[in-house]
Design a protein around this motif. Structure first.
Motif, short mmCIF file in Angstrom:
data_model
loop_
_atom_site.label_atom_id
_atom_site.label_comp_id
_atom_site.label_asym_id
_atom_site.label_seq_id
_atom_site.Cartn_x
_atom_site.Cartn_y
_atom_site.Cartn_z
N GLU A 23 0.84 -1.19 0.00
CA GLU A 23 0.00 0.00 0.00
C GLU A 23 0.88 1.24 0.00
O GLU A 23 1.95 1.26 0.60
N ILE A 24 0.39 2.27 -0.64
CA ILE A 24 1.12 3.53 -0.72
C ILE A 24 0.42 4.55 0.17
O ILE A 24 -0.80 4.72 0.10
N ASP A 25 1.19 5.22 0.98
CA ASP A 25 0.64 6.25 1.86
C ASP A 25 0.55 7.56 1.07
O ASP A 25 1.56 8.13 0.66
N PRO A 26 -0.67 8.05 0.81
CA PRO A 26 -0.81 9.26 -0.01
C PRO A 26 -0.29 10.54 0.70
O PRO A 26 0.03 11.52 0.04
N ASP A 27 -0.18 10.49 2.02
CA ASP A 27 0.29 11.67 2.75
C ASP A 27 1.82 11.78 2.77
O ASP A 27 2.36 12.79 3.15
N ASN A 28 2.47 10.74 2.37
CA ASN A 28 3.91 10.73 2.45
C ASN A 28 4.56 11.06 1.14
O ASN A 28 4.37 10.72 0.12
#
Length: 89
Positions: A84-89
């Motif tokens: 999963e990719i963290d959109p906030d990072n």
């Protein structure tokens, strides 16, 4: 093509000396193992391995050559992992 020509022109005894001097025992072991993988797998399934080298050949017969030569490798490869990719990072 060059490898085929090299193998035809240079006798096997000379190639063995070159392999041992420059490529080491690892390549010799790998080539021998590739030719006899099924043999090692069947043999050590019937006859228990006695030495560390025989135990290694049995394990490699089961899992193959890998940078992670452990019995758990195949179980780890079968696991499905989500990324999963963290959109906030």
């Amino acid at each position: 093509m060059i490898v085929t020509l090299y193998r035809k022109m240079v006798p096997e005894k000379i190639r063995d000396v070159v392999y041992k001097a420059f490529l080491g025992e690892a390549l010799r072991f790998y080539r021998k193992w590739c030719q006899n993988r099924l043999h090692y797998l069947i043999r050590y399934s019937v006859i228990p391995p006695k030495t560390e080298a025989e135990r290694t050949l049995k394990t490699l017969g089961l899992i193959g050559i890998s940078p992670y030569p452990y019995k758990w490798k195949s179980e780890y490869e079968r696991k499905k992992c989500t990324v999963e990719i963290d959109p906030d990072n």
